[in-house]
Design a protein around this motif. Structure first.
Motif, PDB file in Angstrom:
ATOM      1  N   UNK A 157       0.842  -1.206   0.000  1.00 49.90           N
ATOM      2  CA  UNK A 157       0.000   0.000   0.000  1.00 49.90           C
ATOM      3  C   UNK A 157       0.872   1.248   0.000  1.00 49.90           C
ATOM      4  N   UNK A 158       2.082   1.102   0.530  1.00 51.26           N
ATOM      5  CA  UNK A 158       3.031   2.216   0.585  1.00 51.26           C
ATOM      6  C   UNK A 158       3.255   2.836  -0.786  1.00 51.26           C
ATOM      7  N   UNK A 378      -1.311   4.581 -13.076  1.00 59.55           N
ATOM      8  CA  UNK A 378      -0.118   3.778 -13.312  1.00 59.55           C
ATOM      9  C   UNK A 378       0.523   3.370 -11.990  1.00 59.55           C
ATOM     10  N   UNK A 379       0.513   4.270 -11.020  1.00 62.50           N
ATOM     11  CA  UNK A 379       1.071   3.963  -9.702  1.00 62.50           C
ATOM     12  C   UNK A 379       0.302   2.821  -9.038  1.00 62.50           C
ATOM     13  N   UNK A 380      -1.028   2.870  -9.131  1.00 64.99           N
ATOM     14  CA  UNK A 380      -1.854   1.797  -8.568  1.00 64.99           C
ATOM     15  C   UNK A 380      -1.515   0.469  -9.237  1.00 64.99           C
ATOM     16  N   UNK A 383       1.960  -1.142  -8.147  1.00 62.72           N
ATOM     17  CA  UNK A 383       2.119  -1.790  -6.846  1.00 62.72           C
ATOM     18  C   UNK A 383       2.020  -3.313  -6.973  1.00 62.72           C
ATOM     19  N   UNK A 384       1.386  -3.789  -8.061  1.00 62.38           N
ATOM     20  CA  UNK A 384       1.322  -5.233  -8.262  1.00 62.38           C
ATOM     21  C   UNK A 384       2.692  -5.824  -8.563  1.00 62.38           C
ATOM     22  N   UNK A 385       3.638  -4.992  -9.037  1.00 59.55           N
ATOM     23  CA  UNK A 385       4.969  -5.512  -9.362  1.00 59.55           C
ATOM     24  C   UNK A 385       5.692  -6.032  -8.125  1.00 59.55           C
ATOM     25  N   UNK A 386       5.262  -5.579  -6.939  1.00 63.28           N
ATOM     26  CA  UNK A 386       5.875  -6.060  -5.701  1.00 63.28           C
ATOM     27  C   UNK A 386       5.242  -7.357  -5.212  1.00 63.28           C
ATOM     28  N   UNK A 421      -7.131  -8.127  -5.895  1.00 61.10           N
ATOM     29  CA  UNK A 421      -7.772  -6.938  -5.309  1.00 61.10           C
ATOM     30  C   UNK A 421      -7.109  -5.654  -5.784  1.00 61.10           C
ATOM     31  N   UNK A 422      -5.803  -5.692  -5.980  1.00 59.65           N
ATOM     32  CA  UNK A 422      -5.124  -4.515  -6.522  1.00 59.65           C
ATOM     33  C   UNK A 422      -5.582  -4.230  -7.959  1.00 59.65           C
TER      34      UNK A 422
END
Length: 496
Positions: A157-158, A378-380, A383-386, A421-422
């Motif tokens: 979420x960070x 794009x930022x949202x 976060x899936x890349x992590x 969910x992301x």
């Protein structure tokens, strides 16, 4: 596809091949750019005079005040990771929610959001919560996949919650204000936390045995003393959040200045917890130096690549391909997010931001897409890349601190529902842009026809006729003053 020559597609393909082969990203970008620049000069497709701009571009990178926010936020996160703040938060909220099924999972999600708002780094959040929460969750009967999944997801979420480093980098690449990017991310941040909490709520009703409540002897009594303890552990976090975000939103500080304030606040918190030592500062500075150097080197490499790529009409090639996607702006956004989701399997978010975003931003702007909305979306997605294999760094961090009783397969399988969910949040932001734009300050709306100019000394007002009204081109009338009529435009010459 090849209307603009074969070299731009070949450059893009060469960049992908170099990265898949495993060469460092910064050097791969610079090598591909300069190699194809030489080919372009020899074949007459590239003007060598453009290479004279490279030194100026390099100087622009190292003198960019906005990028100073990256070392400040990184150093702040590295200090907070070791200062004991997360331990106090997790202990208090864990006892507060521990009496209900999934109580520890709720605590991890809420503390992850708070840590995201004060650290801005995934590593600090995942490692800290994993070290503290994972053993307790496993000891009291939590499903290993659920426990590892909620810790990894809450740490990521960070990436969306300000002061995220990703938002700083995207603001720089899109040419937008970091403050506006932070404001735009407020809505998606809240939605992400709500989606995670609702998932735990539904799961606790369907499968309560996978997340049992803590025994009473562990959580203690729910009383005012516990509530006050939780609130007092939140006060330092709230103060630090105000120092970092409040000063930006109120216009009291730039992101760089707010990052410096955050560093001071983090060191004060570490001193209050009696953990401000020279080894801690040395480790934080080492981590900050590594990340900042990596960012600068990737920026220099991407500058070499983008200069040559644009000099050979690569941006026009990208625009030509993506502008014709069916579905208009929504179709473009869906394609871009699928493309970035796939790239995130192989590239870090810094690499995606520095390589791909400069190619996509002009197309988004030409389609009338708000670039703040585009950047937050794009930022949202990133976060899936992590979270997904093979290079999900949040999963790597969790694996490094999890005991041998936790299988690697459980960590990876536990992450899949949270990735879903992301992606749900990605779809919400695409089809509900107000989730981003609602929080932006669009400025006052002024009707030009209502403007009146006060003219001292004439006892009246200078009334301007409405724009486009008849007589708009004539001389304005001021009481007590006569002006000659403005000359009209000469008639067009007669056709030959």
């Amino acid at each position: 596809m090849f209307d603009f020559g074969i070299i731009p597609p070949a450059m893009f393909l060469g960049m992908v091949i170099f990265m898949l082969y495993g060469f460092p990203v910064a050097f791969s970008l610079a090598a591909v750019g300069l190699f194809f620049g030489i080919i372009g000069i020899v074949t007459g497709h590239f003007d060598e005079a453009l290479l004279q701009a490279l030194p100026l571009r390099f100087f622009g990178i190292v003198s960019n005040d906005l990028l100073l926010a990256i070392p400040f936020f990184t150093f702040m996160g590295a200090v907070l990771e070791r200062c004991g703040l997360a331990e106090d938060l997790l202990e208090g909220t864990g006892k507060l929610f521990g009496g209900v099924p999934g109580g520890l999972a709720y605590a991890v999600i809420l503390v992850g959001a708070v840590l995201g708002a004060i650290t801005g780094t995934v590593a600090a959040s995942v490692i800290t919560m994993g070290v503290i929460s994972l053993p307790i969750m496993l000891r009291y009967g939590y499903n290993p996949r659920l426990a590892t999944g909620v810790i990894a997801a809450s740490g990521t979420i960070t990436q969306v919650i300000p002061p995220s480093l990703v938002l700083v980098v995207l603001a720089d690449q899109l040419g937008k204000s970091v403050g506006d990017m932070y404001r735009g991310a407020i809505g998606p941040s809240i939605l992400q936390v709500v989606i995670f909490v609702l998932f735990i709520l539904v799961l606790s009703i369907i499968r309560p045995k996978s997340m049992p409540p803590l025994p009473k002897e562990v959580r203690g009594d729910f009383n005012w003393a516990l509530l006050v303890k939780v609130l007092m552990s939140m006060v330092p976090s709230i103060v630090l959040i105000f120092l970092v975000l409040g000063t930006i939103f109120m216009g009291l500080a730039t992101p760089t200045e707010a990052g410096a304030l955050g560093v001071v606040g983090a060191m004060v918190l570490a001193a209050m917890n009696r953990r401000l030592t020279w080894p801690l500062i040395r480790e934080a500075m080492t981590s900050t130096t590594h990340i900042t150097s990596m960012v600068v080197m990737i920026l220099i490499g991407s500058t070499c690549f983008s200069l040559v790529f644009q000099g050979m009409d690569g941006s026009r090639w990208i625009e030509h391909m993506l502008s014709g996607i069916p579905g208009g702006p929504v179709g473009f956004l869906i394609f871009v997010n699928i493309f970035i989701f796939v790239l995130a399997f192989f590239l870090d978010f810094f690499e995606i931001a520095f390589i791909v975003i400069p190619m996509l931003a002009p197309v988004a702007s030409n389609l009338g897409i708000d670039l703040i909305w585009f950047g937050v979306l794009i930022c949202v997605n990133m976060q899936t890349s992590f979270m997904h294999p093979p290079f999900g760094f949040a999963l790597f961090y969790l694996r490094s601190i999890a005991g041998r009783e936790v299988k690697t397969s459980d960590i990876y399988m536990g992450a899949l529902p949270w990735v879903g969910m992301q992606l749900i949040l990605v779809a919400i932001v695409i089809f509900w842009p107000q989730s981003v734009t609602y929080w932006l300050d669009h400025g006052p709306k002024i009707d030009p026809n209502s403007i009146k100019i006060e003219v001292p000394g004439f006892g009246g007002q200078l009334g301007l006729p409405p724009l486009g009204a008849p007589g708009g081109g004539g001389s304005p009338q001021i009481p007590g003053l006569t002006l000659p009529a403005l000359p009209s435009a000469p008639p067009p010459p007669p056709a030959q």
